[in-house]
Design an enzyme around this catalytic site. Structure first.
Site, PDB file in Angstrom:
ATOM      1  CE  LYS A  42      -3.219  -2.103   3.088  1.00  0.00           C
ATOM      2  NZ  LYS A  42      -3.477  -2.531   4.536  1.00  0.00           N
ATOM      3  N   GLY A  43       1.704   0.845   0.523  1.00  0.00           N
ATOM      4  CA  GLY A  43       2.782   2.264   0.220  1.00  0.00           C
ATOM      5  C   GLY A  43       3.306   3.500  -0.041  1.00  0.00           C
ATOM      6  CD  GLU A  98       8.450  -1.153  -2.497  1.00  0.00           C
ATOM      7  OE1 GLU A  98       7.758  -0.037  -1.686  1.00  0.00           O
ATOM      8  OE2 GLU A  98       8.633  -1.621  -2.514  1.00  0.00           O
ATOM      9  CG  ASP A  99       7.034   2.348   0.576  1.00  0.00           C
ATOM     10  OD1 ASP A  99       7.197   1.333  -0.145  1.00  0.00           O
ATOM     11  OD2 ASP A  99       5.856   2.092   1.413  1.00  0.00           O
ATOM     12  CG  ASP A 102      14.345  -1.209   4.722  1.00  0.00           C
ATOM     13  OD1 ASP A 102      15.678  -0.962   4.692  1.00  0.00           O
ATOM     14  OD2 ASP A 102      14.260  -1.697   4.801  1.00  0.00           O
ATOM     15  CE  LYS A 130      14.021   2.974   6.277  1.00  0.00           C
ATOM     16  NZ  LYS A 130      14.013   2.019   7.193  1.00  0.00           N
ATOM     17  CG  ASP A 158       2.442   0.607   7.359  1.00  0.00           C
ATOM     18  OD1 ASP A 158       3.475   0.900   5.928  1.00  0.00           O
ATOM     19  OD2 ASP A 158       1.663  -0.174   7.657  1.00  0.00           O
ATOM     20  NE  ARG A 164      -0.306   2.019   4.494  1.00  0.00           N
ATOM     21  CZ  ARG A 164       0.609   1.252   4.646  1.00  0.00           C
ATOM     22  NH1 ARG A 164       1.305   1.452   3.889  1.00  0.00           N
ATOM     23  NH2 ARG A 164       0.246   0.416   4.555  1.00  0.00           N
TER      24      ARG A 164
HETATM   25  P1  IMP Z   1      12.503  -4.510   1.330  1.00  0.00           P
HETATM   26  O1  IMP Z   1      11.986  -5.442   0.797  1.00  0.00           O
HETATM   27  O2  IMP Z   1      13.843  -4.516   2.399  1.00  0.00           O
HETATM   28  O3  IMP Z   1      13.152  -3.248   0.084  1.00  0.00           O
HETATM   29  O4  IMP Z   1      11.583  -3.274   1.822  1.00  0.00           O
HETATM   30  C1  IMP Z   1      10.917  -2.174   1.033  1.00  0.00           C
HETATM   31  C2  IMP Z   1       9.095  -2.232   1.828  1.00  0.00           C
HETATM   32  O5  IMP Z   1       9.902  -2.550   3.397  1.00  0.00           O
HETATM   33  C3  IMP Z   1       8.836  -0.972   1.366  1.00  0.00           C
HETATM   34  O6  IMP Z   1       7.751  -1.505   0.518  1.00  0.00           O
HETATM   35  C4  IMP Z   1       8.356  -0.964   2.624  1.00  0.00           C
HETATM   36  O7  IMP Z   1       6.884  -1.151   2.584  1.00  0.00           O
HETATM   37  C5  IMP Z   1       8.981  -1.327   4.109  1.00  0.00           C
HETATM   38  N1  IMP Z   1       9.777  -0.895   4.573  1.00  0.00           N
HETATM   39  C6  IMP Z   1      10.851  -0.863   4.628  1.00  0.00           C
HETATM   40  N2  IMP Z   1      11.813   0.992   5.535  1.00  0.00           N
HETATM   41  C7  IMP Z   1      10.130   1.078   6.230  1.00  0.00           C
HETATM   42  C8  IMP Z   1      10.426   2.328   7.083  1.00  0.00           C
HETATM   43  O8  IMP Z   1      11.151   2.400   7.930  1.00  0.00           O
HETATM   44  N3  IMP Z   1       8.948   2.902   6.787  1.00  0.00           N
HETATM   45  C9  IMP Z   1       7.918   2.390   6.626  1.00  0.00           C
HETATM   46  N4  IMP Z   1       8.219   1.217   5.717  1.00  0.00           N
HETATM   47  C10 IMP Z   1       9.376   0.448   6.114  1.00  0.00           C
HETATM   48 MG    MG Z   2       5.471  -1.252   0.999  1.00  0.00          MG
END
Ligand code: IMP
Ligand code: MG
Length: 178
Positions: A42-43, A98-99, A102, A130, A158, A164
């Site tokens: 949803k981000g 994407e939001d 990470d 990040k 969120d 959000r």
């Molecule tokens: P990844 O798979 O670890 O790259 O994570 C991506 C997803 O994790 C994003 O779409 C976010 O929904 C969530 N996410 C990662 N870091 C944060 C944060 O600091 N705040 C909120 N959601 C996060």
């Molecule tokens: Mg997300």
């Protein structure tokens, strides 16, 4: 400012300016093409709404739902894609929206999933990155802001489905998520 926010990292004005720049860049890079913006719910919902209105192209909007966090601030490392792709990808120019990038687990999994269906091209655009948290090597084609290694909320992001709606991106107070 919301009482659970430690610090505003990116203000509404900064985000608005940066999205105008991203939209202009994408408009230039895809000149004469049709582009499918594929949002990761949803981000992405706030970012995609603003970005799309700053892209001056023939654009189609699609969504899929992916989650890896559940009600926690620590990624589970496993990506759940909750909706099958029910539109044509083959031969089309696709951009995943994407939001936040990470660990890289989500976008790595989604990219592989989309590539299986043979798009003409596939790029990724993320509001936040990040890089310190990366577990899988992944570089987005378009990035709004590089973000410090803190848990952030607002502008679509969120914690346990809250925050959000904040119009800025801020770090969440440690006592809320610990
Ligand atoms: P990844 O798979 O670890 O790259 O994570 C991506 C997803 O994790 C994003 O779409 C976010 O929904 C969530 N996410 C990662 N870091 C944060 C944060 O600091 N705040 C909120 N959601 C996060
Ligand atoms: Mg997300």
């Amino acid at each position: 400012m919301n009482k659970d926010v430690e610090k505003i990292l990116f203000s509404q004005e900064q985000i608005c300016e940066r999205i105008k720049e991203l939209g202009a860049q994408i408009t230039k890079d895809y000149a004469g093409k049709k582009l499918v913006l594929l949002g990761v719910l949803k981000g992405c919902y706030v970012f995609l709404a603003d970005l799309a209105r700053n892209i001056d192209l023939d654009v189609e909007i699609q969504f899929l739902t992916a989650s890896s966090y559940g009600f926690s601030s620590v990624s589970s490392g496993k990506v759940n894609v909750n909706e099958a792709i029910d539109f044509e990808i083959k031969g089309r120019d696709i951009m995943l929206i994407e939001d936040i990038l990470d660990t890289g687990v989500t976008l790595t999994a989604l990219r592989a999933m989309v590539l299986k269906q043979k798009p003409a091209s596939l790029k990724t655009c993320t509001l936040l990155d990040k890089p310190e948290r990366r577990e899988m090597q992944f570089t987005a084609d378009y990035t709004g802001f590089v973000c410090p290694n803190e848990f952030v909320i607002g502008y679509g992001l969120d914690f346990g489905e809250r925050y959000r709606n904040l119009p800025y991106v801020g770090s969440l107070k440690k006592e809320i998520y610990e």
